[in-house]
Enzyme design. Structure first.
Site, short mmCIF file in Angstrom:
data_model
loop_
_atom_site.label_atom_id
_atom_site.label_comp_id
_atom_site.label_asym_id
_atom_site.label_seq_id
_atom_site.Cartn_x
_atom_site.Cartn_y
_atom_site.Cartn_z
N GLY A 19 2.47 2.32 10.74
CA GLY A 19 3.60 3.20 10.46
C GLY A 19 4.39 3.60 11.88
O GLY A 19 4.97 4.53 12.02
N GLU B 198 -6.85 4.50 7.92
CA GLU B 198 -6.56 6.02 7.56
C GLU B 198 -7.83 6.64 7.15
O GLU B 198 -8.18 7.93 7.03
CB GLU B 198 -5.37 6.15 6.81
N GLY C 202 2.87 -1.18 4.37
CA GLY C 202 2.95 0.16 3.75
C GLY C 202 4.29 0.68 3.66
O GLY C 202 4.90 0.11 2.53
N GLY C 203 4.79 1.21 4.62
CA GLY C 203 6.12 1.99 4.28
C GLY C 203 7.33 1.08 3.48
O GLY C 203 8.03 1.57 2.83
N HIS D 66 -9.68 0.98 4.94
CA HIS D 66 -8.39 1.45 5.65
C HIS D 66 -8.50 2.20 6.83
O HIS D 66 -9.33 3.35 6.84
CB HIS D 66 -7.53 2.01 4.73
N SER E 212 3.42 -2.26 10.14
CA SER E 212 4.63 -2.31 10.35
C SER E 212 5.29 -3.73 10.06
O SER E 212 6.23 -4.12 10.79
CB SER E 212 5.21 -2.00 11.86
N GLU F 92 -5.31 -4.86 10.50
CA GLU F 92 -4.20 -3.80 10.78
C GLU F 92 -4.64 -3.22 12.08
O GLU F 92 -5.40 -2.24 12.07
CB GLU F 92 -4.24 -2.84 9.74
N ASN G 2 0.78 -1.21 0.01
CA ASN G 2 0.10 -0.17 -0.18
C ASN G 2 1.02 1.17 0.12
O ASN G 2 1.60 1.56 0.94
CB ASN G 2 -0.93 -0.20 1.42
N TRP G 3 0.85 1.95 -1.18
CA TRP G 3 1.95 3.05 -1.27
C TRP G 3 1.22 4.22 -0.48
O TRP G 3 2.09 5.18 -0.65
CB TRP G 3 2.14 3.57 -2.78
N LYS G 4 0.13 4.46 -0.16
CA LYS G 4 -0.53 5.40 0.11
C LYS G 4 -0.48 6.65 -0.56
O LYS G 4 -0.22 6.55 -1.70
CB LYS G 4 0.03 5.73 1.94
P1 PGA Z 1 2.85 0.27 7.56
O1 PGA Z 1 1.24 0.55 6.92
O2 PGA Z 1 3.38 -1.10 7.02
O3 PGA Z 1 3.78 1.34 7.03
O4 PGA Z 1 2.79 0.07 9.30
C1 PGA Z 1 0.54 -0.69 6.81
C2 PGA Z 1 -0.84 -0.17 6.23
O5 PGA Z 1 -1.40 0.73 6.56
O6 PGA Z 1 -1.45 -0.69 5.30
#
Ligand code: PGA
Length: 257
Positions: A178, A102, A234-235, A100, A213, A172, A9-11
């Protein structure tokens, strides 16, 4: 059926241009992608909307599937600034994240809306990855299981069993996203098993991914947990080599001996 899936997930990261082109080309030709594919792992990346079509073109002929990070719950109409599942599909996506944390936080998406989005996704030809997870306050209050069951059953009540049966769940924990603080294997297994039981009581058996993470360092340990079927990253998905290392961990875990 257990189908391992690793999704990046590149956000709201990357912008169209040469540096994205270089990243996408490194990813498209990454040896880990082919190895993961041969091991039966589904590899997905979710770029920002504006890059979906070009990333999909670059990934054409590779084993990488494309996901949207969100979609609207209607097919078309007066919804300024929104993107439909149909438009995502026409741009080359075959998957989409819905709910998600967010978006639950920033766009006030609730379980009913998440359910509607899952319906719209399936109708538009996309496989929804429905995200659930508790906040730190909820975990501290000891209500994690209730929160997760509420999110699942709230969306299921709207989406129905058939749409859920065609979906994937991503667990998640909000406090792990993050933060560099992934769930421990015990915490992850506990909630994944709970999710499986809640879904089973509704007659649904679908893959359950872990997100929050995930890194090359902890991926192997997380993948070896009984009720984890893959990851939403994500990251660590923004660097082809670290995403590749996570795919290698998946390959080592699920390779058919
Ligand atoms: P993260 O994000 O791996 O940077 O913690 C995961 C996500 O929100 O999908």
């Amino acid at each position: 059926m257990r189908r391992p899936i690793v999704a990046g997930n590149w956000k709201m990261n990357t912008e169209p241009g040469p540096s994205l082109d270089a990243m996408v080309s490194a990813l498209a030709h990454h040896p880990s992608i082919l190895r993961a594919h041969h091991a039966g792992i589904t590899v997905i990346v979710a770029p920002p909307f504006l890059s979906i079509a070009t990333v999909a073109q670059s990934m054409h002929g590779t084993a990488v599937h494309i996901a949207g990070q969100n979609c609207h719950h209607e097919e078309s109409g007066p919804y300024t600034g929104e993107v439909s599942a149909q438009a995502l599909f026409a741009s080359g996506a075959t998957w989409v994240l819905v709910g998600h944390s967010e978006r639950r936080r920033d766009a006030y998406e609730d379980d009913a809306l998440v359910g509607k989005k899952a319906v719209a996704a399936v109708r538009g030809g996309l496989t929804p990855i429905i995200c659930v997870g508790e906040t730190l306050e909820q975990r501290t209050a000891g209500i994690t299981h209730n929160v997760i069951a509420g999110q699942l059953l709230g969306a299921l009540a709207i989406a129905g069993r058939d749409v859920f049966a065609a979906s994937v769940i991503a667990y998640e924990p909000v406090w792990a996203i993050g933060t560099g603080l992934a769930a421990t294997p015990e915490q992850a297994q506990d909630v994944h098993n709970h999710i499986r039981n809640v879904l089973a009581s509704a007659g649904v058996s679908i893959p359950v991914l872990y997100g929050g993470s995930v890194t090359p360092e902890n991926a192997m340990e997380l993948f070896s947990i009984e009720d984890i079927d893959g990851a939403l990253v994500g990251g660590a998905s923004l660097k082809p080599d670290s995403f590749g290392a996570i795919l290698d961990a998946a390959e080592a875990t699920w390779r058919v001996a």
